[in-house]
Enzyme design. Structure first.
Site, short mmCIF file in Angstrom:
data_model
loop_
_atom_site.label_atom_id
_atom_site.label_comp_id
_atom_site.label_asym_id
_atom_site.label_seq_id
_atom_site.Cartn_x
_atom_site.Cartn_y
_atom_site.Cartn_z
N ASP A 138 6.35 -29.09 126.34
CA ASP A 138 7.59 -28.99 126.62
C ASP A 138 7.98 -27.41 126.46
O ASP A 138 7.67 -26.72 127.13
CB ASP A 138 8.20 -29.89 125.67
CG ASP A 138 9.71 -30.44 125.95
OD1 ASP A 138 9.85 -30.43 127.31
OD2 ASP A 138 10.36 -30.52 125.16
N ASP B 207 12.32 -22.57 122.29
CA ASP B 207 13.78 -23.18 122.27
C ASP B 207 14.72 -22.94 121.22
O ASP B 207 14.19 -22.43 120.14
CB ASP B 207 13.41 -24.61 122.45
CG ASP B 207 12.94 -25.40 123.60
OD1 ASP B 207 12.76 -24.49 124.59
OD2 ASP B 207 12.79 -26.54 123.80
N ARG C 111 13.77 -22.65 133.51
CA ARG C 111 14.24 -22.30 132.01
C ARG C 111 13.87 -20.97 131.57
O ARG C 111 13.41 -20.78 130.35
CB ARG C 111 14.03 -23.40 131.22
CG ARG C 111 14.13 -24.73 131.55
CD ARG C 111 13.86 -25.78 130.37
NE ARG C 111 14.50 -27.09 130.70
CZ ARG C 111 14.55 -28.25 129.80
NH1 ARG C 111 13.80 -28.10 128.62
NH2 ARG C 111 14.89 -29.40 130.40
#
Length: 544
Positions: A295, A299, A346
């Site tokens: 993932d 983050d 991203r």
């Protein structure tokens, strides 16, 4: 950075150095190393370091744990060095009590770039240097813990556990973190990882999701902590790092492979965090189709703010960096000098935040570069987008509404772009110029292109979904980076490909095929196989 040994200055040193073969040395960012061949009949080694201009009494012995054995050489690393010239001295000891000594040539050490929001004068701590001073030296009284495959479960540290100063001995890196979480011990703490450390090595030290949990007692707890890898091969293999409630935390020089879910997750209520010079590889496959590569790589979410993510090397990441998840208030993050090496999306993907993005190398990006939603503002300057399909996107407008690849159904955000280098993009629509792949569009655009760095974006440029304008944070806030800190875009590729990732580009080598990998967002099975089969070359840790 690497330099082959040439000559040893001085005849007396040459005489002492008989039988010792120094093979390589180098300086890096606030660290240096040397290598030598095993010496016949040696029983131990000692390594000392000093500023090159200082006299012999200035030599300081490095910790024995920083000396490691590999198949054909020994290696020693000195950390916590301010920028300058340094000299190593190697002492070789023999069973009969004799010893030999050799002194290195001067080695140049660079300073780290302490810039971005983690170092903003408006931030709570005004630093993300953790247990180090701003010049790279250790803070006074700093504690150092060494974690290897053999010691992760057994390493000990006395930790203050109450207001009276009572100490408890923690055993294992997990318990050290648990006791520090009580919030009483503010002692600067450096945790140094050596070699490949697997999830099995960390058994009992990780939380139930497979993370080393670095957590403060409550939101924005002062941590004064640095997690760092030693040398070019420190690798978290099969586990990740979860950060919660931390202030003044640094994570650097680690390779992270086959992590669960996220590689490094700034999960909740963190500030003044600096993540730099790491190699982020594939994670373990998740349950969703878009999680074949893991993932998030790094983050930043849930009230985590004043963060700098810099000089990291992302190896074909699927989702590099989510920046904001359920956040409802403005927060501040900087991304600079990162190498997005054939990754997909991203870079970052932003909600709500004000984000400064500069001097990154977007190197063959299959989906999109910077994506903004939920009223976020991004200042994107002096980045090199090489064959990035969609360099900049705002939700539900511009490229995102042309059937080119919708990335979000949320309200949009605004990007201010300045002096970026764009090559081989499929679509980039500027609001006010026709330098993109289509003419300027004042209502449905990807970014506003500024003609000068300090230009104010007019409030008349609004998102189609949400009706928000750019907040001009870059002209109103202390970004922690001045114009002098920004490299010209023509230098970005050379700087980033040399300096991003672990020391000297780490011990893992792989070359992407631009013809096929630029446009592919599927998992590279050969790369994954190499990652799965990675094994450290480290034989032992210590002086023998």
């Amino acid at each position: 950075m690497m330099k082959k040994w040439e000559t040893i200055t001085g005849t007396s040193i040459s005489a002492k150095a008989e039988g010792i073969s120094l093979t390589e040395s180098g300086g890096w960012f606030e660290s240096a190393y040397l290598k030598w061949k095993p010496v016949d009949k040696a029983v131990s080694y000692q390594v000392l370091v000093k500023s090159a201009g200082a006299g012999d009494p200035a030599y300081v012995q490095i910790d024995d744990t920083l000396i490691r054995k590999y198949p054909s050489y020994f290696r020693a690393d000195a950390l916590g060095l301010s920028a300058g010239q340094y000299t190593f001295k190697l002492e070789v000891n023999f069973a009969n009590g004799s010893s030999k000594t050799i002194v290195s040539e001067p080695i140049a050490v660079k300073a780290n770039s302490r810039t971005g929001f983690a170092f903003s004068g408006e931030s709570p701590s005004q630093t993300g240097s953790g247990a180090y001073e701003e010049n790279g030296a250790l803070k006074n009284g700093a504690q150092i813990v060494y974690i290897t495959a053999a010691t992760a479960k057994t390493v000990t540290l006395d930790v203050i556990i109450n207001n009276s100063g009572k100490k408890q001995t923690a055993t294992g890196i997990g318990e050290i973190m648990t006791l520090r979480q009580k919030g009483y011990d503010k002692t600067p703490l450096i945790i140094r990882f050596i070699g490949q450390i697997t999830g099995e090595d960390m058994s009992g030290q990780l939380n139930s999701s497979g993370y080393l949990q670095v957590k403060g007692k409550s939101a924005y707890t002062e941590m004064n902590m640095t997690l760092e890898g030693v040398g070019d091969d420190a690798t978290a293999y099969g586990w990740g790092i979860l950060v919660r409630n931390c202030k003044n935390l640094e994570i650097r020089n680690l390779g992270i492979m086959l992590f669960p879910d996220d590689g490094i997750s700034l999960d909740t209520s963190n500030c003044n965090v600096w993540i730099h010079h790491n190699d982020i590889f594939y994670g373990a496959a998740g349950s969703d189709a878009d999680q074949a590569k893991g993932d998030g790589s790094i983050d930043v979410k849930n009230a985590s703010t004043y963060v700098t993510v810099s000089y990291n090397h992302f190896w074909d990441s699927g989702k590099c960096s989510l920046c904001g998840m359920k956040d409802s208030e403005e927060f501040f993050v900087t991304y600079h000098h990162n190498w997005y090496d054939h990754s997909d999306s991203r870079h970052p993907r932003i909600r709500q935040a004000s984000v400064h993005i500069y001097n990154n190398y977007y190197d063959g990006i299959a989906k999109y570069g910077v994506g903004v939603t939920n009223g976020s503002s991004a200042f994107v300057e002096e980045n090199y987008f090489r064959h990035c399909k969609y360099p900049m996107m705002s939700s539900l407008q511009g490229t995102d509404t042309l059937g080119k690849g919708t990335f979000s159904g949320e309200n949009g955000g605004i990007i201010k772009a300045y002096h970026n280098r764009i090559e081989q993009a499929d679509s980039l629509i500027y609001a006010n110029t026709n330098h993109g792949t289509t003419s300027g569009n004042e209502t449905s655009f990807d970014a506003y292109e500024a003609s000068k760095r300090g230009e104010i974006v007019p409030a008349t440029y609004k998102t189609m979904a949400g009706n928000t304008s750019y907040n001009n944070f870059d002209t109103l806030k202390d970004l922690g980076a001045n114009q002098a800190d920004i490299d010209d875009v023509t230098a970005v590729e050379g700087i980033v490909t040399k300096e991003a990732g672990r020391m000297n580009q780490g011990d893992f080598t792989w070359k992407f095929n631009n013809e096929t990998d630029d446009t592919s967002y599927g998992l590279n099975s050969e790369l994954m196989s190499k990652i799965r089969n990675y094994k450290t070359q480290l034989i032992s840790v210590g002086v023998k």
